[in-house]
Design a protein around this motif. Structure first.
Motif, PDB file in Angstrom:
ATOM      1  N   GLN A   1       0.978  -1.100  -0.085  1.00 19.70           N
ATOM      2  CA  GLN A   1       0.003   0.028  -0.066  1.00 19.70           C
ATOM      3  C   GLN A   1       0.793   1.239  -0.021  1.00 19.70           C
TER       4      GLN A   1
ATOM      5  N   LYS B   1       1.606   4.656  -3.378  1.00 18.73           N
ATOM      6  CA  LYS B   1       1.497   6.348  -3.018  1.00 18.73           C
ATOM      7  C   LYS B   1       0.330   6.754  -3.217  1.00 18.73           C
ATOM      8  N   GLY B   2      -0.166   7.549  -4.146  1.00 20.35           N
ATOM      9  CA  GLY B   2      -1.386   8.158  -4.146  1.00 20.35           C
ATOM     10  C   GLY B   2      -2.415   7.194  -4.360  1.00 20.35           C
TER      11      GLY B   2
ATOM     12  N   SER C   1      -2.859   4.621  -2.681  1.00 20.54           N
ATOM     13  CA  SER C   1      -2.910   3.543  -1.577  1.00 20.54           C
ATOM     14  C   SER C   1      -4.213   3.633  -1.204  1.00 20.54           C
TER      15      SER C   1
ATOM     16  N   LEU D   1      -5.122   5.964   1.976  1.00 23.35           N
ATOM     17  CA  LEU D   1      -5.393   7.223   1.783  1.00 23.35           C
ATOM     18  C   LEU D   1      -7.070   7.510   1.665  1.00 23.35           C
TER      19      LEU D   1
ATOM     20  N   LYS E   1     -10.690   8.269   2.669  1.00 23.06           N
ATOM     21  CA  LYS E   1     -11.563   8.608   3.703  1.00 23.06           C
ATOM     22  C   LYS E   1     -12.594   7.752   4.184  1.00 23.06           C
TER      23      LYS E   1
ATOM     24  N   ASN F   1      -6.216   9.716   9.720  1.00 27.27           N
ATOM     25  CA  ASN F   1      -7.203   8.957   9.395  1.00 27.27           C
ATOM     26  C   ASN F   1      -6.598   7.708  10.182  1.00 27.27           C
TER      27      ASN F   1
ATOM     28  N   GLN G   1      -2.674   7.324   9.798  1.00 25.55           N
ATOM     29  CA  GLN G   1      -2.244   8.288   8.683  1.00 25.55           C
ATOM     30  C   GLN G   1      -2.614   9.585   8.442  1.00 25.55           C
TER      31      GLN G   1
ATOM     32  N   MET H   1      -2.976  13.070   6.871  1.00 23.80           N
ATOM     33  CA  MET H   1      -3.590  13.827   5.705  1.00 23.80           C
ATOM     34  C   MET H   1      -4.038  15.051   5.815  1.00 23.80           C
TER      35      MET H   1
END
Length: 156
Positions: free
Chosen positions: A64, A68-69, A71, A74, A76, A124, A150, A152
């Motif tokens: 994961q 990167k972006g 994953s 990320l 919500k 998160n 995480q 964010m």
């Protein structure tokens, strides 16, 4: 002469009783060691399964992070839709990700002070639950829980 014949029979009976007692002790010791062997094997299998489940969890976290972006870490809570969990693929183990944010208003929560030196940084909170079956007929389940925070960008 009659006295000598009686003595031979007594010695034979005594010898048979001694052989019977020694045989009983030997069988008892052997069955105890078989039980010990089964217990050791079960413990080893439990430890081996725990190690494999931990490895699968770490592998999934690495995969994961490598995305990167893209994953799934990320996402919500609102991106989960009606289902509150996301099942992540893994080899042999079932890994389920749950978003632990309980706030009905926002998807992200305040980070603990050690993670929030920058304004508008929110967290998160995710939980990975890894399950792996083991044992004869897969009748046992090893379950590991891993928590992730995480960072964010904040916002609604």
């Amino acid at each position: 002469m009659g006295n000598l014949n009686k003595q031979k029979g007594v010695v034979l009976v005594a010898a048979m009783l001694m052989i019977l007692m020694v045989s009983g002790i030997a069988v008892s010791v052997m069955s105890g060691s078989a039980l010990d062997s089964k217990m050791v094997n079960a413990t080893q299998e439990s430890y081996r399964t725990e190690s494999i489940a931990r490895g699968d969890t770490e592998k999934q976290i690495k995969e994961q992070l490598d995305n990167k972006g893209a994953s799934k870490f990320l996402l919500k809570k609102s991106a989960y839709g009606s289902d509150t969990t996301i099942t992540l693929s893994s080899t042999g183990s079932k890994i389920v990700m749950v978003n632990e944010n309980t706030s009905p208003v926002t998807d992200l929560l305040e980070c603990p002070p050690r993670f929030a030196p920058t304004p508008n940084i929110k967290c998160n909170y995710l939980k990975l639950t890894t399950s792996r079956k083991y044992g004869k007929g897969d009748k046992h389940t090893m379950t590991l829980n891993t928590g992730l925070e995480q960072e964010m960008m904040g916002g609604q």
